[in-house]
Design a protein around this motif. Sequence first.
Motif, PDB file in Angstrom:
ATOM      1  N   TRP A   1      -8.016   7.350  -8.717  1.00  0.00           N
ATOM      2  CA  TRP A   1      -9.367   7.072  -8.212  1.00  0.00           C
ATOM      3  C   TRP A   1      -9.442   5.690  -7.568  1.00  0.00           C
ATOM      4  CZ3 TRP A   1     -12.694  10.264  -6.622  1.00  0.00           C
ATOM      5  CH2 TRP A   1     -12.839  11.503  -7.224  1.00  0.00           C
TER       6      TRP A   1
ATOM      7  N   ARG B   1       0.830  -1.208   0.000  1.00  0.00           N
ATOM      8  CA  ARG B   1       0.000   0.000   0.000  1.00  0.00           C
ATOM      9  C   ARG B   1       0.861   1.253   0.000  1.00  0.00           C
ATOM     10  NH1 ARG B   1      -2.991   2.199   4.373  1.00  0.00           N
ATOM     11  NH2 ARG B   1      -2.238   0.456   5.590  1.00  0.00           N
TER      12      ARG B   1
ATOM     13  N   GLN C   1     -10.799  -0.192   9.020  1.00  0.00           N
ATOM     14  CA  GLN C   1      -9.375  -0.454   8.908  1.00  0.00           C
ATOM     15  C   GLN C   1      -8.604   0.819   8.620  1.00  0.00           C
ATOM     16  OE1 GLN C   1      -9.110  -3.190   5.678  1.00  0.00           O
ATOM     17  NE2 GLN C   1      -9.781  -4.923   6.878  1.00  0.00           N
TER      18      GLN C   1
ATOM     19  N   ALA D   1     -14.222   2.890   5.727  1.00  0.00           N
ATOM     20  CA  ALA D   1     -15.605   2.487   6.022  1.00  0.00           C
ATOM     21  C   ALA D   1     -15.683   1.158   6.742  1.00  0.00           C
ATOM     22  CB  ALA D   1     -16.401   2.424   4.726  1.00  0.00           C
ATOM     23  N   SER D   2     -14.704   0.290   6.511  1.00  0.00           N
ATOM     24  CA  SER D   2     -14.724  -1.036   7.157  1.00  0.00           C
ATOM     25  C   SER D   2     -14.012  -1.020   8.499  1.00  0.00           C
ATOM     26  CB  SER D   2     -14.092  -2.078   6.231  1.00  0.00           C
ATOM     27  OG  SER D   2     -12.711  -1.828   6.098  1.00  0.00           O
TER      28      SER D   2
ATOM     29  N   SER E   1     -10.659   5.041  -3.808  1.00  0.00           N
ATOM     30  CA  SER E   1     -11.696   4.043  -3.507  1.00  0.00           C
ATOM     31  C   SER E   1     -11.218   3.046  -2.460  1.00  0.00           C
ATOM     32  CB  SER E   1     -12.101   3.298  -4.774  1.00  0.00           C
ATOM     33  OG  SER E   1     -12.647   4.181  -5.705  1.00  0.00           O
ATOM     34  N   VAL E   2     -10.002   2.561  -2.605  1.00  0.00           N
ATOM     35  CA  VAL E   2      -9.463   1.605  -1.631  1.00  0.00           C
ATOM     36  C   VAL E   2      -9.325   2.268  -0.267  1.00  0.00           C
ATOM     37  CG1 VAL E   2      -7.386   0.285  -1.009  1.00  0.00           C
ATOM     38  CG2 VAL E   2      -8.312   0.148  -3.327  1.00  0.00           C
ATOM     39  N   THR E   3      -8.854   3.502  -0.237  1.00  0.00           N
ATOM     40  CA  THR E   3      -8.688   4.216   1.028  1.00  0.00           C
ATOM     41  C   THR E   3     -10.033   4.421   1.723  1.00  0.00           C
ATOM     42  OG1 THR E   3      -6.732   5.319   0.161  1.00  0.00           O
ATOM     43  CG2 THR E   3      -7.779   6.317   2.080  1.00  0.00           C
ATOM     44  N   PHE E   4     -11.040   4.841   0.981  1.00  0.00           N
ATOM     45  CA  PHE E   4     -12.364   5.043   1.578  1.00  0.00           C
ATOM     46  C   PHE E   4     -13.001   3.722   2.009  1.00  0.00           C
ATOM     47  CE2 PHE E   4     -13.297   9.352  -0.632  1.00  0.00           C
ATOM     48  CZ  PHE E   4     -12.524   9.984   0.312  1.00  0.00           C
ATOM     49  N   THR E   5     -12.790   2.673   1.242  1.00  0.00           N
ATOM     50  CA  THR E   5     -13.328   1.365   1.612  1.00  0.00           C
ATOM     51  C   THR E   5     -12.694   0.870   2.901  1.00  0.00           C
ATOM     52  OG1 THR E   5     -13.735   0.807  -0.700  1.00  0.00           O
ATOM     53  CG2 THR E   5     -13.630  -1.012   0.846  1.00  0.00           C
ATOM     54  N   ARG E   6     -11.380   1.066   3.031  1.00  0.00           N
ATOM     55  CA  ARG E   6     -10.702   0.679   4.269  1.00  0.00           C
ATOM     56  C   ARG E   6     -11.231   1.494   5.456  1.00  0.00           C
ATOM     57  NH1 ARG E   6      -6.152  -1.931   4.848  1.00  0.00           N
ATOM     58  NH2 ARG E   6      -5.347  -0.442   6.354  1.00  0.00           N
TER      59      ARG E   6
ATOM     60  N   TRP F   1      -6.986   4.367  -5.926  1.00  0.00           N
ATOM     61  CA  TRP F   1      -6.381   4.596  -4.615  1.00  0.00           C
ATOM     62  C   TRP F   1      -7.397   5.225  -3.654  1.00  0.00           C
ATOM     63  CZ3 TRP F   1      -5.569   8.959  -1.682  1.00  0.00           C
ATOM     64  CH2 TRP F   1      -4.742   8.802  -0.575  1.00  0.00           C
TER      65      TRP F   1
END
Length: 68
Positions: free
Chosen positions: A52, A14, A66, A63-64, A56-61, A54
């Motif tokens: 984008w 990452r 992490q 939200a979960s 998306s992955v950052t926001f998904t982490r 990056w």
Amino acid sequence: MAARRAARQGSRGRAAYSLATGMFFAVAWVTLIVQPAPAVMVAFGLTVTAGWLWVSVTFTRAASGQAD
């Protein structure tokens, strides 16, 4: 900054992706301004897509739960 934080947490993949995306975006942006050729525009579009991804992955982490 995100790359440094990820490296401190031991997430080398990452960290590398964060650093590479930021550097490629900066280079593509300057190149697009200096020489707006069709190939440069395609490269810039690919760089924006990587950016984008990056985001998306950052926001998904985040939200979960992490988040960094």
